[in-house]
Design a protein around this motif. Structure first.
Motif, PDB file in Angstrom:
ATOM      1  N   LEU A   1       0.850  -1.185   0.000  1.00  0.00           N
ATOM      2  CA  LEU A   1       0.000   0.000   0.000  1.00  0.00           C
ATOM      3  C   LEU A   1       0.887   1.237   0.000  1.00  0.00           C
ATOM      4  O   LEU A   1       1.845   1.313   0.774  1.00  0.00           O
ATOM      5  CB  LEU A   1      -0.914   0.005   1.227  1.00  0.00           C
ATOM      6  CG  LEU A   1      -1.804  -1.241   1.408  1.00  0.00           C
ATOM      7  CD1 LEU A   1      -2.384  -1.275   2.808  1.00  0.00           C
ATOM      8  CD2 LEU A   1      -2.913  -1.249   0.352  1.00  0.00           C
ATOM      9  N   ALA A   2       0.566   2.193  -0.861  1.00  0.00           N
ATOM     10  CA  ALA A   2       1.404   3.395  -0.961  1.00  0.00           C
ATOM     11  C   ALA A   2       0.530   4.619  -1.173  1.00  0.00           C
ATOM     12  O   ALA A   2      -0.546   4.551  -1.770  1.00  0.00           O
ATOM     13  CB  ALA A   2       2.394   3.256  -2.114  1.00  0.00           C
ATOM     14  N   ARG A   3       0.980   5.741  -0.648  1.00  0.00           N
ATOM     15  CA  ARG A   3       0.322   7.037  -0.843  1.00  0.00           C
ATOM     16  C   ARG A   3       1.406   8.081  -1.052  1.00  0.00           C
ATOM     17  O   ARG A   3       2.520   7.962  -0.549  1.00  0.00           O
ATOM     18  CB  ARG A   3      -0.519   7.422   0.382  1.00  0.00           C
ATOM     19  CG  ARG A   3      -1.683   6.517   0.677  1.00  0.00           C
ATOM     20  CD  ARG A   3      -2.861   6.760  -0.287  1.00  0.00           C
ATOM     21  NE  ARG A   3      -3.644   7.907   0.126  1.00  0.00           N
ATOM     22  CZ  ARG A   3      -3.876   8.991  -0.643  1.00  0.00           C
ATOM     23  NH1 ARG A   3      -3.342   9.075  -1.832  1.00  0.00           N
ATOM     24  NH2 ARG A   3      -4.633   9.984  -0.210  1.00  0.00           N
ATOM     25  N   SER A   4       1.062   9.116  -1.800  1.00  0.00           N
ATOM     26  CA  SER A   4       2.030  10.187  -2.037  1.00  0.00           C
ATOM     27  C   SER A   4       1.307  11.503  -2.242  1.00  0.00           C
ATOM     28  O   SER A   4       0.101  11.535  -2.521  1.00  0.00           O
ATOM     29  CB  SER A   4       2.905   9.874  -3.257  1.00  0.00           C
ATOM     30  OG  SER A   4       2.121   9.786  -4.428  1.00  0.00           O
ATOM     31  N   GLU A   5       2.043  12.573  -2.107  1.00  0.00           N
ATOM     32  CA  GLU A   5       1.494  13.916  -2.313  1.00  0.00           C
ATOM     33  C   GLU A   5       2.607  14.787  -2.865  1.00  0.00           C
ATOM     34  O   GLU A   5       3.775  14.665  -2.474  1.00  0.00           O
ATOM     35  CB  GLU A   5       0.984  14.494  -0.986  1.00  0.00           C
ATOM     36  CG  GLU A   5       0.123  15.718  -1.131  1.00  0.00           C
ATOM     37  CD  GLU A   5      -1.260  15.421  -1.675  1.00  0.00           C
ATOM     38  OE1 GLU A   5      -1.669  16.093  -2.645  1.00  0.00           O
ATOM     39  OE2 GLU A   5      -1.930  14.515  -1.131  1.00  0.00           O
ATOM     40  N   THR A   6       2.252  15.655  -3.815  1.00  0.00           N
ATOM     41  CA  THR A   6       3.243  16.566  -4.379  1.00  0.00           C
ATOM     42  C   THR A   6       2.781  18.003  -4.209  1.00  0.00           C
ATOM     43  O   THR A   6       1.592  18.297  -4.198  1.00  0.00           O
ATOM     44  CB  THR A   6       3.475  16.304  -5.877  1.00  0.00           C
ATOM     45  OG1 THR A   6       2.232  16.459  -6.563  1.00  0.00           O
ATOM     46  CG2 THR A   6       4.043  14.930  -6.108  1.00  0.00           C
ATOM     47  N   PHE A   7       3.754  18.897  -4.080  1.00  0.00           N
ATOM     48  CA  PHE A   7       3.498  20.328  -3.970  1.00  0.00           C
ATOM     49  C   PHE A   7       4.454  21.010  -4.940  1.00  0.00           C
ATOM     50  O   PHE A   7       5.664  20.967  -4.750  1.00  0.00           O
ATOM     51  CB  PHE A   7       3.746  20.823  -2.548  1.00  0.00           C
ATOM     52  CG  PHE A   7       3.071  19.992  -1.483  1.00  0.00           C
ATOM     53  CD1 PHE A   7       1.778  20.276  -1.066  1.00  0.00           C
ATOM     54  CD2 PHE A   7       3.729  18.902  -0.921  1.00  0.00           C
ATOM     55  CE1 PHE A   7       1.157  19.505  -0.093  1.00  0.00           C
ATOM     56  CE2 PHE A   7       3.118  18.129   0.056  1.00  0.00           C
ATOM     57  CZ  PHE A   7       1.825  18.426   0.466  1.00  0.00           C
ATOM     58  N   ASP A   8       3.913  21.588  -5.995  1.00  0.00           N
ATOM     59  CA  ASP A   8       4.741  22.196  -7.028  1.00  0.00           C
ATOM     60  C   ASP A   8       4.474  23.686  -7.134  1.00  0.00           C
ATOM     61  O   ASP A   8       3.352  24.153  -6.910  1.00  0.00           O
ATOM     62  CB  ASP A   8       4.451  21.563  -8.386  1.00  0.00           C
ATOM     63  CG  ASP A   8       5.144  20.235  -8.560  1.00  0.00           C
ATOM     64  OD1 ASP A   8       5.374  19.562  -7.544  1.00  0.00           O
ATOM     65  OD2 ASP A   8       5.453  19.859  -9.703  1.00  0.00           O
ATOM     66  N   ALA A   9       5.496  24.424  -7.505  1.00  0.00           N
ATOM     67  CA  ALA A   9       5.357  25.852  -7.715  1.00  0.00           C
ATOM     68  C   ALA A   9       6.489  26.330  -8.615  1.00  0.00           C
ATOM     69  O   ALA A   9       7.491  25.635  -8.814  1.00  0.00           O
ATOM     70  CB  ALA A   9       5.379  26.601  -6.386  1.00  0.00           C
ATOM     71  N   THR A  10       6.301  27.516  -9.179  1.00  0.00           N
ATOM     72  CA  THR A  10       7.349  28.108 -10.006  1.00  0.00           C
ATOM     73  C   THR A  10       8.320  28.941  -9.182  1.00  0.00           C
ATOM     74  O   THR A  10       9.341  29.381  -9.692  1.00  0.00           O
ATOM     75  CB  THR A  10       6.710  28.989 -11.097  1.00  0.00           C
ATOM     76  OG1 THR A  10       5.799  29.909 -10.493  1.00  0.00           O
ATOM     77  CG2 THR A  10       5.947  28.126 -12.094  1.00  0.00           C
ATOM     78  N   SER A  11       7.992  29.181  -7.895  1.00  0.00           N
ATOM     79  CA  SER A  11       8.899  29.892  -6.992  1.00  0.00           C
ATOM     80  C   SER A  11       8.573  29.469  -5.562  1.00  0.00           C
ATOM     81  O   SER A  11       7.481  28.967  -5.281  1.00  0.00           O
ATOM     82  CB  SER A  11       8.760  31.406  -7.153  1.00  0.00           C
ATOM     83  OG  SER A  11       7.444  31.823  -6.849  1.00  0.00           O
ATOM     84  N   PHE A  12       9.511  29.696  -4.657  1.00  0.00           N
ATOM     85  CA  PHE A  12       9.327  29.258  -3.274  1.00  0.00           C
ATOM     86  C   PHE A  12       8.127  29.927  -2.609  1.00  0.00           C
ATOM     87  O   PHE A  12       7.439  29.318  -1.805  1.00  0.00           O
ATOM     88  CB  PHE A  12      10.601  29.531  -2.463  1.00  0.00           C
ATOM     89  CG  PHE A  12      11.665  28.483  -2.663  1.00  0.00           C
ATOM     90  CD1 PHE A  12      11.617  27.280  -1.976  1.00  0.00           C
ATOM     91  CD2 PHE A  12      12.710  28.708  -3.550  1.00  0.00           C
ATOM     92  CE1 PHE A  12      12.590  26.317  -2.167  1.00  0.00           C
ATOM     93  CE2 PHE A  12      13.691  27.750  -3.745  1.00  0.00           C
ATOM     94  CZ  PHE A  12      13.633  26.550  -3.053  1.00  0.00           C
ATOM     95  N   ASP A  13       7.862  31.190  -2.964  1.00  0.00           N
ATOM     96  CA  ASP A  13       6.764  31.892  -2.306  1.00  0.00           C
ATOM     97  C   ASP A  13       5.391  31.406  -2.758  1.00  0.00           C
ATOM     98  O   ASP A  13       4.369  31.771  -2.182  1.00  0.00           O
ATOM     99  CB  ASP A  13       6.882  33.405  -2.511  1.00  0.00           C
ATOM    100  CG  ASP A  13       6.855  33.795  -3.984  1.00  0.00           C
ATOM    101  OD1 ASP A  13       6.897  32.905  -4.853  1.00  0.00           O
ATOM    102  OD2 ASP A  13       6.791  35.002  -4.275  1.00  0.00           O
TER     103      ASP A  13
END
Length: 565
Positions: free
Chosen positions: A245-257
Motif C-alpha cells: 500500500l502506498a500514498r504520495s502527495e506533491t506540492f509544485d510551484a514556479t517559486s518558493f513563495d
C-alpha cells in the motif's frame, strides 16, 4: 503508456520576444554555427541530409532527500545534454520511416563551460555518427518499401512547418537557503516517524530550472526556461495479507513563495500516514461491475488513459496500432454533453498551476489549444511533425524526454461537460443507480495513483486505472466503507458510453506520463463523473508479511498488544 503521480512543472520565462538587443547565448550561437557547417559539408555527401536539428537541455538543480527525520542526500547538479536528429531522403520518405523512427536520434553530454570549440567538437562528432546511421537506415527503408505490401496510410514522414524564433532568457535556479530547507525536510520526513505502520517513507525537495535550446536547418531558434520547485512526500506499508500500500502527495510551484504553507504541507503528510493506517486494515473488495462515481481527480486520470492516449497522432498510423478512433473523425465517440481539449498554453486552472504547460514543443513548434472532441464528436488528433492521413501538420504536441524522438503527446487535457449537477448531489444520484440496478453497493473512487492503457493491435485494447482510495457506497444508509485491492479495467468504446452525468467543479491531476517518447510532465482536468457501470478486478499482490519486529521506539506498543490478547 502510463500516468503516475510525480509532478513536474512548467515554463515561466518562455516565449519572450526575439527582438531583444542582447546577443544570442554562446551555446545557441555555437549550435547554430555547427549546424550550418554540417549542412554545408554534408550537402556533398550521398545521400545528403535534408534536415538536421540540435536540441540541448541544460539543467541546474538541487535535490534534498529526507527519511525518518534525517537527510539522506543533498546534491547539486549541472548537466548539458544534446539530442541530434538527422534526416536523409526527403519529406515523403526518409530514414525515420516506420519502426525506424525511434532510432533516428542520438544523445550526448556537452561541456558545461561556454567554450565554443569544445561544444562544437562534441556536436561535430555526434552529427557525423548520426548521419552515417541515417544514411544506412535510409537504404534499408527504400529496400523494405519495395518488398512490402502498400501501407494503409502513405502520408509523408515529415511535415512542412513555419520556422519559429523565440529567444527567452536561460535563467539560473532561484537562490534559497539550503541549510534552512534541509531542516524543513528533516521536519517533514520526521512526521512519518509518529506512525508505526509506515515501513518506508521519503520527503524530497527538488529545485530545478532546465533551459532548452533548439536550432534546426529550417531556421528555427528557440530558448525557453522551465522553473520547478517541488516537494514530494511518499509513504508505504503492507497489510497482513501481503498487499503493498502506498500514498504520495506533491506540492509544485514556479517559486518558493508560491508553495503551500508549512501547515498545509504538514497536514497533507499526516493524511498520507492516516490513510495508510486505514488502508492497512481495510477489507479487500471482490471483482465488481456496477454503478460508480469517480472524483474529478480520478476522472481526469481516466480520460488521460482511456481517451487522451488514443488521440495521439502516431497511433492513427502504423500496422501495429489498434487505431481505436482513426476512422471516427466527425463521428460520436462520447456522450453529446462531453467535450475534450488539450491546451498546453494554459498556465493554471481553478487556481492550480498546470504541469503540462509549455510554450514550444520538443520539435520547435509553438504550442496550441486543440479541440479534440466537441459535444461528443471527434474533431482531430494531437499532432507532432509526423503526418497522418487527413492531418498533415503539427499542432505543437511533439513531445519527448531527452534522448528520444518526439511524438504526439498530451499536455493539459481538459474534459468539459454541459450536463452537470452540484457535486453535493452526485452521491444521491449514485445511490439511485445502485437501487435501480438492484446492486448491494456502488463504488466511489476518491483518489488515483495512475494507470496505463494498451493501444497495439496485438494486445487487448484495454485500460487499467490504479485507485488509491476506494469506498463502498451502500444504498440502505450505512456509512461508506473504505476498501482496497482493486483496479478499474475495461475497453474504451464500452466504458465511455456508460457516462451518465458529471459534477460542476473541475479537479486537476498533475503528474508524469510515460510512453514511447519517455516521461514528460502532463496535467489532466475533469469534473466528477457518474458511470452506470464500471468494472474492477483484484490487484496483484505480494506475499511478504509486515515486519514481525516492531519499529524502534514502539516496543512498548507491541507489548501492550500482546497483553490485551
Amino acid at each position: 503508456m502510463g500516468l503516475f503521480l510525480a509532478v513536474s512543472f512548467v515554463p515561466a520565462a518562455v516565449g519572450q520576444s526575439s527582438q531583444s538587443s542582447n546577443p544570442d547565448p554562446v551555446l545557441l550561437q555555437t549550435m547554430q554555427q555547427e549546424l550550418q557547417r554540417a549542412m554545408s559539408a554534408l550537402s556533398k555527401a550521398d545521400p545528403p541530409p535534408y534536415f538536421i536539428s540540435y536540441s540541448v537541455d541544460e539543467e541546474f538543480g538541487t535535490v534534498i532527500v529526507g527519511s525518518s527525520g534525517a537527510i539522506v542526500a543533498s546534491i547539486g547538479r549541472h548537466e548539458r545534454n544534446a539530442d541530434i536528429s538527422v534526416r536523409v531522403g526527403d519529406r515523403e520518405l526518409d530514414n525515420t520511416h516506420g519502426e525506424n523512427r525511434f532510432h533516428a536520434i542520438t544523445t550526448t553530454s556537452l561541456p558545461l563551460d561556454d567554450r565554443p570549440d569544445a561544444i562544437a567538437r562534441v556536436l561535430w562528432l555526434n552529427t557525423d555518427h548520426m548521419y552515417k546511421k541515417a544514411a544506412q537506415t535510409f537504404v534499408e527503408v527504400k529496400t523494405n518499401t519495395k518488398v512490402r505490401a502498400d501501407e494503409d496510410d502513405a502520408s509523408p514522414d515529415f511535415s512542412v512547418e513555419k520556422p519559429q524564433v523565440s529567444i527567452g532568457n536561460a535563467t539560473l535556479p532561484p537562490k534559497f537557503d539550503q541549510k534552512e530547507w534541509e531542516e524543513k525536510i528533516r521536519h517533514y520526513s520526521g512526521i512519518f516517524g509518529k506512525f508505526p505502520e509506515i515501513e518506508n517513507s521519503t520527503v524530497m525537495l527538488l529545485v530545478d530550472n532546465p533551459s532548452q535550446y533548439f536550432v534546426s536547418s529550417e531556421g528555427t531558434r528557440i530558448v525557453t526556461s522551465k522553473p520547478l520547485i517541488r516537494i514530494l512526500a511518499m509513504g508505504s506499508t503492507r497489510s497482513s495479507d501481503g498487499m503493498e500500500l502506498a500514498r504520495s502527495e506533491t506540492f509544485d510551484a514556479t517559486s518558493f513563495d508560491k508553495l503551500p504553507s508549512e501547515q498545509i504541507i504538514t497536514a497533507k503528510i499526516e493524511k498520507i500516514a492516516q490513510d495508510l493506517h486505514k488502508l492497512k486494515t481495510a477489507p479487500v473488495v471482490q471483482p465488481y461491475s456496477g454503478p460508480a462515481l469517480l472524483s474529478g481527480r480520478a476522472a481526469a486520470v481516466f480520460f488521460h488513459e482511456v481517451v487522451g492516449h488514443r488521440l495521439e497522432g502516431q497511433r492513427q498510423r502504423g500496422e501495429n496500432e489498434g487505431q481505436t478512433f482513426t476512422k471516427m473523425v466527425n463521428q460520436a465517440v462520447l456522450p453529446p454533453f462531453l467535450s475534450v481539449e488539450d491546451d498546453p498554453t494554459l498556465a493554471a486552472l481553478e487556481g492550480i498551476e498546470l504541469s503540462g504547460r509549455y510554450a514550444y514543443d520538443d520539435e520547435g513548434q509553438k504550442s496550441t489549444r486543440v479541440e479534440l472532441i466537441a459535444n461528443g464528436i471527434l474533431k482531430q488528433f494531437l499532432m507532432s511533425r509526423m503526418p497522418v492521413k487527413g492531418f498533415l501538420h503539427s499542432n505543437g504536441h511533439g513531445r519527448a524526454q531527452d534522448g528520444l524522438m518526439p511524438v504526439g503527446r498530451q499536455g493539459n487535457l481538459i474534459v468539459r461537460s454541459s450536463r452537470t449537477i452540484p457535486d453535493s448531489e452526485l452521491r444521491a444520484k449514485l445511490i439511485e443507480q445502485i437501487k435501480k440496478q438492484k446492486k448491494a453497493y456502488g463504488l466511489y473512487f476518491e483518489d488515483i495513483a495512475g494507470g496505463f492503457t494498451l493501444t497495439l493491435r496485438n494486445m487487448p485494447q484495454a485500460f487499467q486505472i490504479m485507485p488509491l482510495m476506494v469506498w463502498k457506497v451502500y444504498p440502505d444508509g450505512r456509512p461508506d466503507e473504505l476498501v482496497r485491492g482493486v483496479d478499474i479495467i475495461g475497453t474504451p468504446l464500452a466504458a465511455l458510453h456508460r457516462i451518465i452525468l458529471t459534477g460542476q467543479k473541475m479537479d486537476v491531476f498533475n503528474g508524469e506520463c510515460g510512453a514511447e517518447s519517455g516521461s514528460i510532465p502532463v496535467s489532466a482536468a475533469a469534473p466528477a463523473i457518474l458511470f452506470s457501470e464500471i468494472e474492477v478486478q483484484k490487484v496483484a499482490q505480494g506475499h511478504d508479511r509486515p515486519p514481525v519486529l516492531p519499529p524502534p521506539g514502539f516496543e512498548s506498543m507491541q507489548t501492550a498488544k500482546r497483553e490485551v490478547r
